[in-house]
Design an enzyme around this catalytic site. Structure first.
Site, PDB file in Angstrom:
ATOM      1  N   TYR A   8     -60.995   7.802   2.210  1.00  0.00           N
ATOM      2  CA  TYR A   8     -59.812   7.099   2.728  1.00  0.00           C
ATOM      3  C   TYR A   8     -58.974   6.540   1.589  1.00  0.00           C
ATOM      4  O   TYR A   8     -57.753   6.750   1.534  1.00  0.00           O
ATOM      5  CB  TYR A   8     -60.257   5.983   3.661  1.00  0.00           C
ATOM      6  CG  TYR A   8     -59.126   5.241   4.336  1.00  0.00           C
ATOM      7  CD1 TYR A   8     -58.237   5.899   5.188  1.00  0.00           C
ATOM      8  CD2 TYR A   8     -58.949   3.874   4.131  1.00  0.00           C
ATOM      9  CE1 TYR A   8     -57.206   5.216   5.812  1.00  0.00           C
ATOM     10  CE2 TYR A   8     -57.917   3.182   4.760  1.00  0.00           C
ATOM     11  CZ  TYR A   8     -57.049   3.857   5.596  1.00  0.00           C
ATOM     12  OH  TYR A   8     -56.028   3.168   6.224  1.00  0.00           O
ATOM     13  N   PHE A  11     -53.701   3.149  17.111  1.00  0.00           N
ATOM     14  CA  PHE A  11     -53.570   1.709  17.346  1.00  0.00           C
ATOM     15  C   PHE A  11     -52.189   1.198  16.927  1.00  0.00           C
ATOM     16  O   PHE A  11     -51.384   0.763  17.769  1.00  0.00           O
ATOM     17  CB  PHE A  11     -54.702   0.992  16.615  1.00  0.00           C
ATOM     18  CG  PHE A  11     -54.492  -0.467  16.368  1.00  0.00           C
ATOM     19  CD1 PHE A  11     -54.076  -1.313  17.388  1.00  0.00           C
ATOM     20  CD2 PHE A  11     -54.704  -1.006  15.106  1.00  0.00           C
ATOM     21  CE1 PHE A  11     -53.871  -2.664  17.156  1.00  0.00           C
ATOM     22  CE2 PHE A  11     -54.512  -2.355  14.867  1.00  0.00           C
ATOM     23  CZ  PHE A  11     -54.087  -3.185  15.888  1.00  0.00           C
TER      24      PHE A  11
END
Length: 318
Positions: free
Chosen positions: A148, A14
């Site tokens: 993450y 993205f």
């Protein structure tokens, strides 16, 4: 004058694909590295075959096979949405550790500027508000989001260590809640979920009571921040985000208004370790580079909604 060369890991993702666009427009030769675990070929299809764009399809956990001289390495490779890193926990940890070391090695070997795309998630569920770069964070190291959070914290530690140990020209950026065109409908983040459900006439699902806050930053502004950091000598960390803090419920209601949807809102369970408040202090970026977001949430969401509408109409939804 020869073109400078930029390597963008995760360049089909993205943010990465938008960064590749701007780099090619501003005179860089761009090497995009992606294994398409979460990136999309459609994001960079318009760049394929152009003179100064090269795609290397590989996992950055392998030594980066870049033949040319390199001036800057942007390390963006990583699953970045909860849906992706919960689906791919081990690759997320690997790309944040092994992948970061490989990208740093490339920068060290070529004498290149290295820019790490870290995240506001390193602050966890923060006890400090707004979050300054000096805040160490409040992260659950074994929770579902930890793959993450801790991968990015390791990446920051590695980046700082390369600067201290080898003199590598590194910088750390911490990206907050970026949104815009090319987000996937199924990536689990609030904006694409709200927009696609609103356009489908379905109720928008808001976690908890919606009082948790986010600071939405349009992708063009985030990319401008990454470029400003790359052109500087600042080591970071540097927060890249907007100080326009809004509740998730407010964002949902704004999407309903902009789409004209009357489907309303339904409340669902709050995910584990979901941050209650999120807003960066952007003083460093403003004073060091003169950078600050220029796109309002209303304008950015309108552009994002228009893009998703075209995707839905053309049947190109991902």
């Amino acid at each position: 004058m020869s073109r400078r060369t930029a390597v963008v890991t995760g360049g089909a993702g993205f943010i990465g694909s938008h960064l590749c666009d701007v780099l090619t427009r501003t005179g860089f030769a761009v090497v995009c590295v992606d294994n398409f675990l979460t990136g999309s070929r459609s994001n960079i299809e318009h760049l394929r075959g152009t003179e100064h764009f090269e795609l290397i399809e590989q996992d950055v956990n392998d030594k980066l096979a870049v033949a040319d001289e390199v001036d800057v390495v942007f390390h963006l490779a990583s699953p970045a949405s909860p849906a992706d890193y919960l689906r791919h926990p081990i690759p997320t940890l690997s790309v944040g550790s092994i992948g970061t070391l490989n990208a740093l090695e490339l920068a060290k070997e070529r004498g290149a500027r290295f820019v790490l795309a870290s995240t506001s998630e390193v602050y966890g569920d923060p006890h400090q508000h707004p979050q300054t770069e000096s805040y160490w964070g409040n992260v659950n190291p074994i929770g579902p989001r930890s793959v993450y959070d801790e991968a990015k914290r390791f990446a920051e530690a590695a980046t700082a260590a390369y600067r201290r140990e080898y003199g590598t020209n590194t910088a750390i950026t911490r990206i907050f809640n970026t949104y815009g065109p090319r987000m996937r409908t199924d990536d689990g983040r609030a904006v694409p979920a709200f927009v696609t459900r609103a356009l489908a006439g379905q109720p928008l699902q808001v976690a908890g009571d919606g009082s948790q806050s986010r600071s939405l930053c349009y992708v063009d502004d985030t990319v401008a921040g990454l470029l400003a950091v790359a052109e500087s000598s600042h080591p970071g960390p540097v927060n890249l985000g907007t100080e326009d803090e809004r509740t998730v419920l407010d964002i949902a209601q704004l999407v309903l208004g902009l789409t004209g949807s009357t489907a309303g809102i339904e409340f669902v369970d709050l995910p584990q370790d979901d941050p209650a408040r999120r807003r960066p202090d952007t003083t460093v970026a403003r004073e060091a580079f003169g950078w600050e977001p220029r796109t309002t949430a209303e304008d950015g969401l309108a552009a994002t909604i228009a893009w998703f509408t075209r995707q839905l109409t053309s049947g190109a939804v991902r």
